[in-house]
Scaffold this motif. Structure first.
Motif, PDB file in Angstrom:
ATOM      1  N   THR A 118       0.828  -1.211   0.000  1.00  0.00           N
ATOM      2  CA  THR A 118       0.000   0.000   0.000  1.00  0.00           C
ATOM      3  C   THR A 118       0.864   1.264   0.000  1.00  0.00           C
ATOM      4  N   LEU A 119       2.052   1.180   0.586  1.00  0.00           N
ATOM      5  CA  LEU A 119       3.009   2.294   0.502  1.00  0.00           C
ATOM      6  C   LEU A 119       3.732   2.178  -0.841  1.00  0.00           C
ATOM      7  N   LYS A 120       3.522   3.146  -1.704  1.00  0.00           N
ATOM      8  CA  LYS A 120       4.037   3.042  -3.076  1.00  0.00           C
ATOM      9  C   LYS A 120       5.464   3.558  -3.220  1.00  0.00           C
ATOM     10  N   ASN A 121       5.875   4.467  -2.333  1.00  0.00           N
ATOM     11  CA  ASN A 121       7.204   5.069  -2.453  1.00  0.00           C
ATOM     12  C   ASN A 121       8.258   4.129  -1.855  1.00  0.00           C
ATOM     13  N   ILE A 122       8.483   3.010  -2.537  1.00  0.00           N
ATOM     14  CA  ILE A 122       9.461   2.023  -2.094  1.00  0.00           C
ATOM     15  C   ILE A 122      10.352   1.624  -3.269  1.00  0.00           C
ATOM     16  N   GLU A 123      11.485   1.033  -2.938  1.00  0.00           N
ATOM     17  CA  GLU A 123      12.297   0.377  -3.961  1.00  0.00           C
ATOM     18  C   GLU A 123      12.509  -1.068  -3.522  1.00  0.00           C
ATOM     19  N   ILE A 124      12.650  -1.949  -4.487  1.00  0.00           N
ATOM     20  CA  ILE A 124      12.831  -3.378  -4.227  1.00  0.00           C
ATOM     21  C   ILE A 124      14.150  -3.794  -4.858  1.00  0.00           C
ATOM     22  N   ILE A 125      15.113  -4.141  -4.035  1.00  0.00           N
ATOM     23  CA  ILE A 125      16.434  -4.535  -4.521  1.00  0.00           C
ATOM     24  C   ILE A 125      16.587  -6.041  -4.339  1.00  0.00           C
ATOM     25  N   ILE A 126      16.703  -6.756  -5.441  1.00  0.00           N
ATOM     26  CA  ILE A 126      16.792  -8.217  -5.412  1.00  0.00           C
ATOM     27  C   ILE A 126      18.219  -8.623  -5.740  1.00  0.00           C
ATOM     28  N   VAL A 127      18.847  -9.357  -4.827  1.00  0.00           N
ATOM     29  CA  VAL A 127      20.201  -9.853  -5.042  1.00  0.00           C
ATOM     30  C   VAL A 127      20.133 -11.368  -5.237  1.00  0.00           C
ATOM     31  N   ASN A 128      20.451 -11.810  -6.451  1.00  0.00           N
ATOM     32  CA  ASN A 128      20.468 -13.232  -6.780  1.00  0.00           C
ATOM     33  C   ASN A 128      21.870 -13.770  -6.515  1.00  0.00           C
ATOM     34  N   ASP A 129      21.969 -14.626  -5.512  1.00  0.00           N
ATOM     35  CA  ASP A 129      23.270 -15.114  -5.044  1.00  0.00           C
ATOM     36  C   ASP A 129      23.676 -16.400  -5.765  1.00  0.00           C
ATOM     37  N   GLY A 130      23.759 -16.307  -7.097  1.00  0.00           N
ATOM     38  CA  GLY A 130      24.231 -17.442  -7.887  1.00  0.00           C
ATOM     39  C   GLY A 130      23.251 -18.596  -7.983  1.00  0.00           C
ATOM     40  N   SER A 131      21.971 -18.300  -8.064  1.00  0.00           N
ATOM     41  CA  SER A 131      20.970 -19.368  -8.182  1.00  0.00           C
ATOM     42  C   SER A 131      21.204 -20.208  -9.426  1.00  0.00           C
ATOM     43  N   THR A 132      20.954 -21.509  -9.301  1.00  0.00           N
ATOM     44  CA  THR A 132      21.122 -22.425 -10.434  1.00  0.00           C
ATOM     45  C   THR A 132      19.778 -22.937 -10.952  1.00  0.00           C
ATOM     46  N   ASP A 133      18.676 -22.466 -10.363  1.00  0.00           N
ATOM     47  CA  ASP A 133      17.350 -22.875 -10.823  1.00  0.00           C
ATOM     48  C   ASP A 133      16.759 -21.759 -11.693  1.00  0.00           C
ATOM     49  N   GLY A 134      15.450 -21.657 -11.760  1.00  0.00           N
ATOM     50  CA  GLY A 134      14.808 -20.651 -12.610  1.00  0.00           C
ATOM     51  C   GLY A 134      14.513 -19.339 -11.910  1.00  0.00           C
ATOM     52  N   SER A 135      15.187 -19.070 -10.806  1.00  0.00           N
ATOM     53  CA  SER A 135      14.899 -17.847 -10.036  1.00  0.00           C
ATOM     54  C   SER A 135      15.111 -16.575 -10.852  1.00  0.00           C
ATOM     55  N   GLN A 136      16.181 -16.523 -11.651  1.00  0.00           N
ATOM     56  CA  GLN A 136      16.478 -15.297 -12.389  1.00  0.00           C
ATOM     57  C   GLN A 136      15.394 -14.974 -13.415  1.00  0.00           C
ATOM     58  N   LYS A 137      14.804 -15.991 -14.049  1.00  0.00           N
ATOM     59  CA  LYS A 137      13.714 -15.747 -14.999  1.00  0.00           C
ATOM     60  C   LYS A 137      12.526 -15.096 -14.292  1.00  0.00           C
ATOM     61  N   ILE A 138      12.246 -15.556 -13.097  1.00  0.00           N
ATOM     62  CA  ILE A 138      11.141 -14.980 -12.324  1.00  0.00           C
ATOM     63  C   ILE A 138      11.466 -13.543 -11.932  1.00  0.00           C
ATOM     64  N   ILE A 139      12.695 -13.304 -11.514  1.00  0.00           N
ATOM     65  CA  ILE A 139      13.125 -11.945 -11.166  1.00  0.00           C
ATOM     66  C   ILE A 139      12.983 -11.017 -12.366  1.00  0.00           C
ATOM     67  N   ASP A 140      13.456 -11.462 -13.524  1.00  0.00           N
ATOM     68  CA  ASP A 140      13.373 -10.642 -14.745  1.00  0.00           C
ATOM     69  C   ASP A 140      11.922 -10.324 -15.098  1.00  0.00           C
ATOM     70  N   HIS A 141      11.052 -11.310 -14.931  1.00  0.00           N
ATOM     71  CA  HIS A 141       9.624 -11.123 -15.227  1.00  0.00           C
ATOM     72  C   HIS A 141       9.041 -10.010 -14.366  1.00  0.00           C
ATOM     73  N   TYR A 142       9.323 -10.024 -13.076  1.00  0.00           N
ATOM     74  CA  TYR A 142       8.773  -9.012 -12.183  1.00  0.00           C
ATOM     75  C   TYR A 142       9.444  -7.659 -12.378  1.00  0.00           C
TER      76      TYR A 142
END
Length: 236
Positions: free
Chosen positions: A30-54
């Motif tokens: 509900t608070l819109k003035n935010i930033e979301i910083i996602i750090v992918n720590d070398g995932s070997t599954d499909g996590s990065q595709k999901i991150i890119d999508h969002y």
């Protein structure tokens, strides 16, 4: 451009099964003035595709990729990248209530607090059971030393993810998480003790705003060599 009120720092490592639920809860705040910083720590599954999508869906998302370095290094990287007045740590297999940022931020402003702690719900994946520890009501209105003593006695847990931190507090005192081979089994407690020590005030939100998922693949459910020794070193 106005700085974000809150930076949400997300640590990701091979959590593709839970990541969409987590990220959807972040972009739905509900608070819109935010930033979301996602750090992918070398995932070997499909996590990065999901991150890119969002990231394509929401311009408030910033992504960082690195070779696997462990949770402490991931959170430190997020702190370095954050520009919000306050910051919060989110584990990528968990999720938060829509008013998590709003409630925590308003509490921090109302009480001029460097640190805000909320109640949380433990979601036990394999049984479907939910447990909600009552924390805040026991410490509202009390000096922060009461919470520190409870933390030292093991009466409350030193999680980093149910807290909102003033970023200037962390920068002023150069607060960081330990790296691999540096108390990495108890990095949350290490960080929480120091933040509580330096915070002017610790405020509490007596509502379970954070959902902590317990599942068999969670790192904290596995044997952690050196955990006992790290605990002794921390208390020393």
């Amino acid at each position: 451009m106005e700085n974000p009120a809150v930076s949400l720092l997300v640590a990701v490592y091979n959590t593709e099964a839970f990541l969409p639920n987590c990220l959807q809860s972040l972009i739905s705040q509900t608070l819109k003035n935010i930033e979301i910083i996602i750090v992918n720590d070398g995932s070997t599954d499909g996590s990065q595709k999901i991150i890119d999508h969002y990231a394509r869906k929401d311009g408030r998302i910033k992504t960082i990729r690195q070779e696997n370095q462990g949770l402490g290094a991931v959170r430190n990287k997020g702190i370095e990248a954050a520009s919000g007045e306050f910051l919060a740590f989110i584990d990528s297999d968990d999720w938060i209530e829509p008013d998590y940022c709003q409630s925590m931020y308003e509490k921090a402003k109302d009480e001029d607090a460097d640190l805000v702690i909320c109640d949380y719900a433990v979601e036990i994946q394999d049984t479907g059971k939910t447990v909600c520890p009552d924390i805040g009501k026991n410490y509202v209105g009390k000096p922060k030393e009461a919470f520190i003593k409870a933390l030292l006695k093991g009466q409350v847990s030193g999680f980093s993810w149910n807290k909102l931190y003033r970023r200037s507090l962390i920068e002023q005192h150069k607060l960081v998480f330990p790296l691999r081979d540096e108390l990495e089994n108890i990095e949350d407690q290490y960080f929480s003790f120091r933040c509580l020590l330096y915070a002017n005030t610790a405020a509490f939100v007596t509502k379970p705003l954070y959902h902590y998922r317990v599942h068999l693949s969670s790192i904290v459910q596995k044997y952690q060599a050196g955990l006992f020794e790290d605990g002794l070193a921390l208390y020393e």
